[in-house]
Design an enzyme around this catalytic site. Structure first.
Site, PDB file in Angstrom:
ATOM      1  N   ASP A  11      24.563  55.645 -22.391  1.00  0.00           N
ATOM      2  CA  ASP A  11      23.242  55.300 -21.760  1.00  0.00           C
ATOM      3  C   ASP A  11      23.111  53.600 -21.804  1.00  0.00           C
ATOM      4  OD1 ASP A  11      20.727  55.112 -20.267  1.00  0.00           O
ATOM      5  OD2 ASP A  11      19.632  55.587 -22.103  1.00  0.00           O
ATOM      6  N   SER A  12      22.307  53.139 -21.146  1.00  0.00           N
ATOM      7  CA  SER A  12      22.180  51.651 -21.166  1.00  0.00           C
ATOM      8  C   SER A  12      21.305  51.278 -22.271  1.00  0.00           C
ATOM      9  CB  SER A  12      21.437  51.227 -19.863  1.00  0.00           C
ATOM     10  OG  SER A  12      20.087  51.934 -19.947  1.00  0.00           O
ATOM     11  N   CYS A  74      22.399  59.312 -18.613  1.00  0.00           N
ATOM     12  CA  CYS A  74      21.365  58.133 -17.896  1.00  0.00           C
ATOM     13  C   CYS A  74      21.443  58.777 -16.549  1.00  0.00           C
ATOM     14  CB  CYS A  74      22.156  56.855 -17.994  1.00  0.00           C
ATOM     15  SG  CYS A  74      21.178  55.732 -16.893  1.00  0.00           S
ATOM     16  N   GLU A 153      11.572  50.721 -24.636  1.00  0.00           N
ATOM     17  CA  GLU A 153      12.509  50.035 -25.369  1.00  0.00           C
ATOM     18  C   GLU A 153      11.688  49.183 -26.107  1.00  0.00           C
ATOM     19  OE1 GLU A 153      15.718  49.615 -25.785  1.00  0.00           O
ATOM     20  OE2 GLU A 153      16.509  51.202 -24.186  1.00  0.00           O
ATOM     21  N   CYS A 185      14.544  60.167 -16.012  1.00  0.00           N
ATOM     22  CA  CYS A 185      15.127  59.286 -16.652  1.00  0.00           C
ATOM     23  C   CYS A 185      15.181  59.451 -18.264  1.00  0.00           C
ATOM     24  CB  CYS A 185      14.385  57.702 -16.639  1.00  0.00           C
ATOM     25  SG  CYS A 185      14.875  56.539 -17.425  1.00  0.00           S
ATOM     26  N   HIS A 187      14.856  57.936 -21.055  1.00  0.00           N
ATOM     27  CA  HIS A 187      13.909  57.217 -21.826  1.00  0.00           C
ATOM     28  C   HIS A 187      12.493  57.941 -21.759  1.00  0.00           C
ATOM     29  CE1 HIS A 187      16.645  54.060 -21.693  1.00  0.00           C
ATOM     30  NE2 HIS A 187      16.016  53.465 -22.456  1.00  0.00           N
TER      31      HIS A 187
END
Length: 277
Positions: A11-12, A74, A153, A185, A187
């Protein structure tokens, strides 16, 4: 015959850890390599062509580390690069959109499914296609929620900041009378506490793809006889591009399970990617 090679997951940032943790819960004997591409975080606002090149570059790295399967943990990268990756690489590659879409199409009772996602995932319309592939009678409302990734984040997933952002986003979803909400997503599942407060007493099913993606990986490993043998012992390695300390801080704020210290890695950019960066 068993296969002790690791599963690759990327993932990023830290969002894909939601998928990794579910994989380790459902498949405790399997080893894994998690790669966080912080050097190019976030993926959501980037052009689809650029995210596709990043996806292919990262899978090339993971394939070179002798992974037996790769999970694109992701949604943005799944939308941009899954099909191209399957054409290019021989190992099984699993995205997170189709499993979550199938679960949402099954969960809805009134045929109205809302999807929160990044701009890139929304623009791809991959969720619309995948949900309607599972059930053509379902209507889909897509909402871009790019600010939620930064909130997670930053460690603000369970704060008034998250509540305020979600209220603004979900007003239209509530007015549209969706009974199912897809967290498009990886996240976003980390916002569940805030989501519970904002959704309140409304009858709404919340779907994220971690559980269904892990279940799909389990089936693929079984069908292809790629499972690790019992008692072999699982190993987890973490690789990070960019600021490894930033990754450690974000992960420690969001997850109680300690992760191994990340090792730095550089993703070699292709010419088209370098030109766009």
């Amino acid at each position: 015959m068993s296969d002790s090679r690791p599963i690759g997951v990327f993932d990023s940032g830290v969002g894909g850890l939601t998928v990794l943790l579910e994989l380790r819960r459902q498949l405790p004997a399997e080893s894994a390599i998690y790669l966080a591409d912080l050097a190019h975080f976030p993926y959501g606002p980037r052009p689809q062509t650029q995210v596709r090149e990043l996806t292919l570059s990262i899978i090339e790295v993971l394939a070179g580390l002798d992974t037996k399967l790769v999970v694109i943990a992701c949604n943005t990268a799944s939308a941009a690069g899954l099909h191209a990756a399957r054409e290019r690489f021989d190992i099984p590659i699993v995205g997170v959109i189709a499993p979550g879409a199938a679960a949402a199409a099954t969960a809805t009772r009134n045929g109205r499914v809302a999807v929160l996602s990044t701009q890139g995932t929304l623009a791809s319309q991959e969720y619309v296609h995948a949900i309607k592939e599972a059930n053509p009678g379902v209507s889909v409302l897509g909402k871009a929620a790019p600010e939620l990734v930064g909130i997670v984040e930053d460690g603000d997933a369970d704060t008034p900041r998250a509540d305020a952002a979600l209220r603004t986003l979900l007003d239209d979803v509530f007015a549209w009378d969706a009974d199912t909400l897809v967290l498009g997503c990886t996240h976003y599942p980390l916002l569940r506490a805030s989501l519970r407060r904002v959704i309140g007493r409304r009858r709404m099913r919340v779907v994220d793809s971690a559980e269904t993606t892990a279940a799909r990986v389990r089936r693929i490993l079984g069908v292809n006889r790629l499972e690790a043998g019992p008692g072999e012992g699982s190993v987890l390695d973490v690789l990070v591009t960019g600021d490894a300390r930033r990754f450690e801080l974000a992960a420690s704020r969001l997850f109680t399970d300690p992760l191994p210290a990340p090792a730095p890695i550089t993703i070699a950019a292709r010419a088209s990617l370098a030109a766009a960066t």
